[in-house]
Design a protein around this motif. Sequence first.
Motif, mmCIF file in Angstrom:
data_model
loop_
_atom_site.group_PDB
_atom_site.id
_atom_site.type_symbol
_atom_site.label_atom_id
_atom_site.label_comp_id
_atom_site.label_asym_id
_atom_site.label_seq_id
_atom_site.Cartn_x
_atom_site.Cartn_y
_atom_site.Cartn_z
ATOM 1 N N VAL A 106 1.066 -1.018 -0.087
ATOM 2 C CA VAL A 106 -0.198 0.314 0.100
ATOM 3 C C VAL A 106 1.003 1.105 -0.046
ATOM 4 O O VAL A 106 0.766 2.220 -1.358
ATOM 5 C CB VAL A 106 -0.598 0.400 1.375
ATOM 6 N N GLY A 107 1.667 1.256 0.901
ATOM 7 C CA GLY A 107 3.008 2.346 0.737
ATOM 8 C C GLY A 107 3.254 2.832 -0.684
ATOM 9 O O GLY A 107 3.407 3.658 -0.922
ATOM 10 N N ALA A 108 3.711 1.472 -1.505
ATOM 11 C CA ALA A 108 4.802 1.586 -2.060
ATOM 12 C C ALA A 108 3.467 3.174 -3.499
ATOM 13 O O ALA A 108 3.799 3.247 -4.264
ATOM 14 C CB ALA A 108 5.037 0.401 -3.084
ATOM 15 N N ALA A 109 2.081 1.625 -3.753
ATOM 16 C CA ALA A 109 1.394 2.839 -4.362
ATOM 17 C C ALA A 109 1.059 3.520 -4.499
ATOM 18 O O ALA A 109 0.808 4.366 -5.122
ATOM 19 C CB ALA A 109 -0.304 1.774 -4.376
ATOM 20 N N ALA A 110 0.376 3.586 -2.948
ATOM 21 C CA ALA A 110 0.211 5.202 -2.184
ATOM 22 C C ALA A 110 1.503 6.504 -3.001
ATOM 23 O O ALA A 110 1.322 7.455 -3.552
ATOM 24 C CB ALA A 110 0.212 5.706 -1.432
ATOM 25 N N GLU A 111 2.987 6.031 -3.091
ATOM 26 C CA GLU A 111 4.600 6.995 -3.564
ATOM 27 C C GLU A 111 3.815 6.695 -4.618
ATOM 28 O O GLU A 111 4.463 8.052 -5.381
ATOM 29 C CB GLU A 111 5.526 6.384 -2.954
ATOM 30 N N HIS A 112 3.543 5.971 -5.329
ATOM 31 C CA HIS A 112 3.430 5.566 -6.879
ATOM 32 C C HIS A 112 2.763 6.534 -7.523
ATOM 33 O O HIS A 112 3.032 7.259 -8.297
ATOM 34 C CB HIS A 112 3.399 4.916 -7.662
ATOM 35 N N GLY A 155 -12.492 6.479 -3.119
ATOM 36 C CA GLY A 155 -11.752 5.222 -2.468
ATOM 37 C C GLY A 155 -10.890 5.349 -1.394
ATOM 38 O O GLY A 155 -9.893 6.174 -1.655
ATOM 39 N N LEU A 156 -11.424 6.402 0.511
ATOM 40 C CA LEU A 156 -10.156 6.476 0.731
ATOM 41 C C LEU A 156 -10.120 5.245 1.324
ATOM 42 O O LEU A 156 -10.198 4.694 3.093
ATOM 43 C CB LEU A 156 -11.229 7.109 1.959
ATOM 44 N N GLY A 157 -9.740 4.251 0.950
ATOM 45 C CA GLY A 157 -8.914 3.179 1.738
ATOM 46 C C GLY A 157 -7.478 2.938 2.714
ATOM 47 O O GLY A 157 -6.899 4.147 1.998
ATOM 48 N N ARG A 165 -2.430 11.725 2.851
ATOM 49 C CA ARG A 165 -1.709 11.999 3.743
ATOM 50 C C ARG A 165 -0.282 13.184 2.924
ATOM 51 O O ARG A 165 0.050 13.765 3.634
ATOM 52 C CB ARG A 165 -1.449 11.282 5.046
ATOM 53 N N LEU A 166 0.237 12.303 2.003
ATOM 54 C CA LEU A 166 1.259 13.021 1.454
ATOM 55 C C LEU A 166 0.291 14.010 0.897
ATOM 56 O O LEU A 166 1.399 14.899 1.042
ATOM 57 C CB LEU A 166 1.796 11.828 0.487
ATOM 58 N N ALA A 167 -0.746 14.280 0.394
ATOM 59 C CA ALA A 167 -0.827 15.487 -0.463
ATOM 60 C C ALA A 167 -1.142 16.704 1.113
ATOM 61 O O ALA A 167 -0.731 17.206 0.253
ATOM 62 C CB ALA A 167 -1.976 14.854 -1.210
ATOM 63 N N LYS A 168 -1.548 16.681 1.342
ATOM 64 C CA LYS A 168 -1.228 17.287 2.576
ATOM 65 C C LYS A 168 -0.492 17.823 3.227
ATOM 66 O O LYS A 168 0.141 19.075 2.907
ATOM 67 C CB LYS A 168 -2.238 16.955 4.190
ATOM 68 N N GLY A 169 0.815 17.177 3.415
ATOM 69 C CA GLY A 169 2.252 17.037 3.040
ATOM 70 C C GLY A 169 2.684 18.353 1.491
ATOM 71 O O GLY A 169 3.414 18.897 2.473
ATOM 72 N N LEU A 170 2.191 18.459 1.237
ATOM 73 C CA LEU A 170 2.474 19.243 -0.242
ATOM 74 C C LEU A 170 1.564 20.099 -0.136
ATOM 75 O O LEU A 170 1.249 20.826 -0.901
ATOM 76 C CB LEU A 170 2.617 17.998 -1.853
ATOM 77 N N GLY A 171 0.914 20.756 0.724
ATOM 78 C CA GLY A 171 -0.482 21.637 1.082
ATOM 79 C C GLY A 171 -1.176 21.950 -0.044
ATOM 80 O O GLY A 171 -2.120 22.942 0.038
ATOM 81 N N MET A 172 -1.812 20.299 -0.484
ATOM 82 C CA MET A 172 -2.957 20.076 -0.774
ATOM 83 C C MET A 172 -4.270 20.033 -0.297
ATOM 84 O O MET A 172 -4.283 19.673 0.649
ATOM 85 C CB MET A 172 -3.185 19.182 -2.301
ATOM 86 N N GLU A 187 -11.703 12.254 9.206
ATOM 87 C CA GLU A 187 -11.147 13.941 9.921
ATOM 88 C C GLU A 187 -9.488 14.080 10.444
ATOM 89 O O GLU A 187 -9.364 15.163 10.710
ATOM 90 C CB GLU A 187 -11.756 14.136 10.524
ATOM 91 N N SER A 188 -9.348 12.831 11.282
ATOM 92 C CA SER A 188 -8.474 12.615 11.693
ATOM 93 C C SER A 188 -7.020 12.626 10.831
ATOM 94 O O SER A 188 -5.865 13.296 10.638
ATOM 95 C CB SER A 188 -8.045 12.005 12.539
ATOM 96 N N ALA A 189 -6.899 12.418 9.195
ATOM 97 C CA ALA A 189 -6.248 13.090 8.230
ATOM 98 C C ALA A 189 -6.967 14.183 7.373
ATOM 99 O O ALA A 189 -6.195 14.688 6.226
ATOM 100 C CB ALA A 189 -6.079 11.637 7.467
ATOM 101 N N SER A 190 -7.597 15.320 7.813
ATOM 102 C CA SER A 190 -8.107 16.535 7.213
ATOM 103 C C SER A 190 -8.046 16.128 5.909
ATOM 104 O O SER A 190 -8.972 16.797 5.304
ATOM 105 C CB SER A 190 -6.700 17.317 7.088
#
Length: 595
Positions: A106-112, A155-157, A165-172, A187-190
């Motif tokens: 899952v981490g690899a797919a999200a990073e890709h 799909g928020l699985g 969470r990665l996108a929020k880190g980029l200011g999105m 909500e916890s992930a904004s």
Amino acid sequence: MPLLAESAARPKVLVPEKLSPDGLALLKTTLEVDERRGLSPDELLKIIPDYQALLVRSETKVTAEVLQAGKNLKVVGRAGVGVDNVDVAAATKLGIVVINSPSGNVGAAAEHTIALMMSMARNIPDGCASLKGGKWERSRLVGVEVNGKTLGIIGLGKVGLIVARLAKGLGMKVNAVDPYASPAVAESASVNLLPSLSALLPTVDFLTIHTPLIASTKGMISSTEIAQMKKGARVLNVARGGTFDEVALLEALESGHLAGAAIDVFTSEPPVADSSAAKLIAHPRVVATPHLGASTVEAQENVSIDVCEQVLQILGGALPRSAVNAPLILPEEYKKLQPFVHLVEKMGSLYTQHYTSAASAANRNTFDLIYEGEISGINNTKPLFAALIKGLIGPISSTAGVNVNIVNAELIARERGIVINEQFSRDPTSHSYSSLITLVARPPSRASSRPPPGAASAAQPTKTAPEQQQIISGTCSQSQPLISRLGRFATSFVPEGTLLICHNYDSPGKIGVVGSILGKESVNINFMGVAAVSKSLLEQEKSVAVGEGKAQLGEAYEPEKEALMILGVDKTVEENVVQALVQEGGVLSASVVSL
């Protein structure tokens, strides 16, 4: 036997695709691993009957024909998340467990996903190719920033949440749609959860999808949906080919409605020449990769080790923890359930072998399975249900190579007309056990009735003649199954090996006579237990006898003098020996049980 049938020593595992060396090393500790890469479909069909497990990635097509040919297959493992290349429905009918590794990549797919989004936004692949071609095209390759833009996630699985969470880190800003997502987790992930796809699409600058490919998601982003998006929006697909309508996506890129697309998965892989997928790959505003979402060293290692561990556990008789065609077993329930799965299967097998030799057992296909004490708090009793079905039919019926387990137990029960009524009582058991399971077989005439709920009443038989009482109770002591009641007899024995159960009047010398007869036939006795009639059960029977008349039961009926002799023997006792025990040894009846 455990719930999932045991194989012979050193079960064989077929691995037709590349798996990590560490995962294979795990298998090789106890299994025979056969790596056969590049098998044709015909070659796979020819050799699959020799294997108990099949481990694949995404290239091997595990069709219904392959599964049917795999007469010894217990488990198909997919080293990855999706099981599009496995006929899960066919596997379910055959009782073959299909497992995957839902978390390993899952981490690899999200990073890709994020890598493709940034590559598309900043024209990185085009810029790299241009520069290597000897050009310097800064003005043509001006990109856009993602900071401050809105990312839409369908799909928020597990993958979708990491992407968020990665996108929020980029200011999105992140909007999402998922009817099954937890509002608290979002909500916890904004993340702003929206009520529908039509509410999401007009808000996004980038759209990514992270759902499985099922009937409801196939082609879910087509011309109508794309038309609802902003002109100049960009889309990504690192989930499953087919969730985007490739023809509609190509048209939107050609018209300029969409500014770009980043695609890792396609409807056909590799894409067929001149197909819509091939045209998308060739399009100048498309960033494409050959299904690399899970292709990291770490992900390959994680999914391989995960699926190999599961194969080892399942072939060893354990319950599956990531089966796509079986109920999920929570970790905290897994440890508690396992010994009771073993117990219930033994109870079912004991019932069939001990009781069905009697004429009164004919046509009994309705059973109560009563859980008392701590075991009644288990939410998922599917493994116990399956264990009972397997135990009941195992000694008397061939399933033609089909494994009876949690995958197909309900289907087999329906086909054979077996009805199981489960009852629960969280009250402490009346037998001082922390957990007690009771199996009650219903007489045919009362098949539609049900005992009243509650521990005490549930364990009591309906008012029928003593010979009709077909009840077995059991518990587990330090993970060891124990039978605590057999009919009207209170006992305590381990249901293992070959047992000779003798119903007799408890009189002096009876044990010696039985031992002598067995000795003449070279049958060694490993252990012996004597179970007297339970006083409480005897009182129940006496009340029944009064109600039905002594004549029915016989004037000489003295149940308090009855006993069971339970002998563990070293080999099967032949029918002529059983007859000798009855005729010469004064035994009322005897049954041979192999557990």
